[in-house]
Design an enzyme around this catalytic site. Structure first.
Site, mmCIF file in Angstrom:
data_model
loop_
_atom_site.group_PDB
_atom_site.id
_atom_site.type_symbol
_atom_site.label_atom_id
_atom_site.label_comp_id
_atom_site.label_asym_id
_atom_site.label_seq_id
_atom_site.Cartn_x
_atom_site.Cartn_y
_atom_site.Cartn_z
ATOM 1 C CD GLN A 122 13.436 87.908 15.061
ATOM 2 O OE1 GLN A 122 13.537 88.248 16.234
ATOM 3 N NE2 GLN A 122 13.013 86.701 14.721
ATOM 4 C CD GLU A 174 10.459 81.039 15.651
ATOM 5 O OE1 GLU A 174 10.220 82.253 15.450
ATOM 6 O OE2 GLU A 174 10.989 80.603 16.685
ATOM 7 C CG ASP A 202 0.403 84.378 18.237
ATOM 8 O OD1 ASP A 202 -0.292 83.883 19.151
ATOM 9 O OD2 ASP A 202 1.107 85.386 18.394
ATOM 10 C CB ALA A 203 2.968 80.498 20.885
ATOM 11 C CG ASP A 227 13.388 79.194 24.973
ATOM 12 O OD1 ASP A 227 13.655 80.198 25.657
ATOM 13 O OD2 ASP A 227 14.241 78.558 24.335
#
Length: 299
Positions: free
Chosen positions: A36, A120, A147-148, A168
């Site tokens: 991003q 994160e 990656d979660a 979140d």
């Protein structure tokens, strides 16, 4: 005449953050990561973090510039600490998604001896949280870059348990679809301790609502749906492995926590009355699975 893309981004950003205006705000950092575009800007006594990904939409987190000011700016961020009503003394905490680090910083101050794992995916976000938002991991805090879903699967294989799990990682621009499926929630459920609470910060205004709600119900059974009227369209889902406390128990716990949470501008004594077990979604909605998870088409 060509338009500087940073100027255009800034103008759009300020419009979205009304009443912040372009004449009163100052960009202090902008950086493109693998995932991003990231902008940090200041307005009066606030410092804000904005993410820009595929469609030009943004999600922001803001903090007060004074490092002594502990107040959490956005109501939907404060809402996630409602999980403390269910487990007021978490010893092991897992947070998926760092942002500016407001919630981890608050939890670290409230529970300095508790162990905290933060996952994160974007390493640039972690760097910016430390540089611009006063996030300083303590000796009991570990930030894991990755990656979660992978982290949670590995944690499950190791038999790790947590007393407070916060999901979140979602924003208005992009929803990680693999973090919304029944399979993922089953993997996450396995990480809860016997008194652990799951807290999911998600949305109340999207076509995804029915599918997401039905999926959580299929995995956790009853859950509390927590919304604040006239707020941003966010909601918080709260559930446990054990029977959920009733409204009276939640209110008693809120009164016990109120003074500790007051410095963070969390009026937790008002939260229990805004939580409901009532299903306000289509209970026949198709579940989100690894084979069916069109989250970004439904939002």
């Amino acid at each position: 005449m060509s338009i500087n893309p940073i100027v255009l981004l800034f103008a759009l950003l300020c419009t979205l953050l009304s009443p912040f205006s372009i004449g009163q705000s100052t960009i202090i950092h902008e950086q493109k990561s693998l995932y991003q575009d990231i902008v940090v800007f200041e307005h009066q006594d606030f410092r804000c973090l904005s993410f820009t990904a595929k469609k030009g939409e943004r999600v922001q987190t803001c903090e007060y510039q004074d490092p002594q000011d502990k107040r959490i700016y956005f109501p939907y961020v404060r809402m996630t600490l409602a999980g403390l009503l269910f487990n007021p003394k978490p010893e092991r905490i897992l947070i998926i998604g760092l942002g500016g680090g407001s919630v981890p910083s608050a939890l670290a101050e409230l529970y300095p001896e508790s162990h905290m794992d933060i996952v994160e995916i974007d390493p640039v976000v972690s760097q910016i949280a430390e540089r611009y938002f006063y996030f300083q991991p303590s000796h009991n805090t570990r930030v894991h870059t990755g990656d979660a879903r992978v982290y949670i699967k590995r944690a499950g294989l190791k038999g790790q348990k947590y007393d407070f799990i916060l999901l979140d990682a979602f924003n208005g621009e992009y929803i990680p679809e693999h973090l919304m499926t029944r399979e993922f929630l089953m993997e996450t459920k396995q990480l809860l301790s016997s008194s652990g609470v799951l807290v999911a910060n998600t949305f109340s205004t999207s076509k995804l609502y029915d599918h997401e709600s039905a999926t959580y119900r299929s995995v956790f059974g009853e859950f509390y749906n927590f919304k604040i009227p006239q707020e941003s369209g966010n909601r918080v889902i709260l559930s446990m492995l054990t029977s959920l406390p009733n409204q009276q128990a939640l209110q008693q716990q809120a009164e016990a926590l109120a003074s500790a949470l007051q410095p963070f501008a969390i009026e937790i004594e008002n939260y229990p009355s805004l939580m409901t077990l009532e299903a306000d979604w289509d209970e026949q909605a198709r579940l989100l699975t690894d084979q069916f998870s069109p989250a970004n088409l439904l939002k």
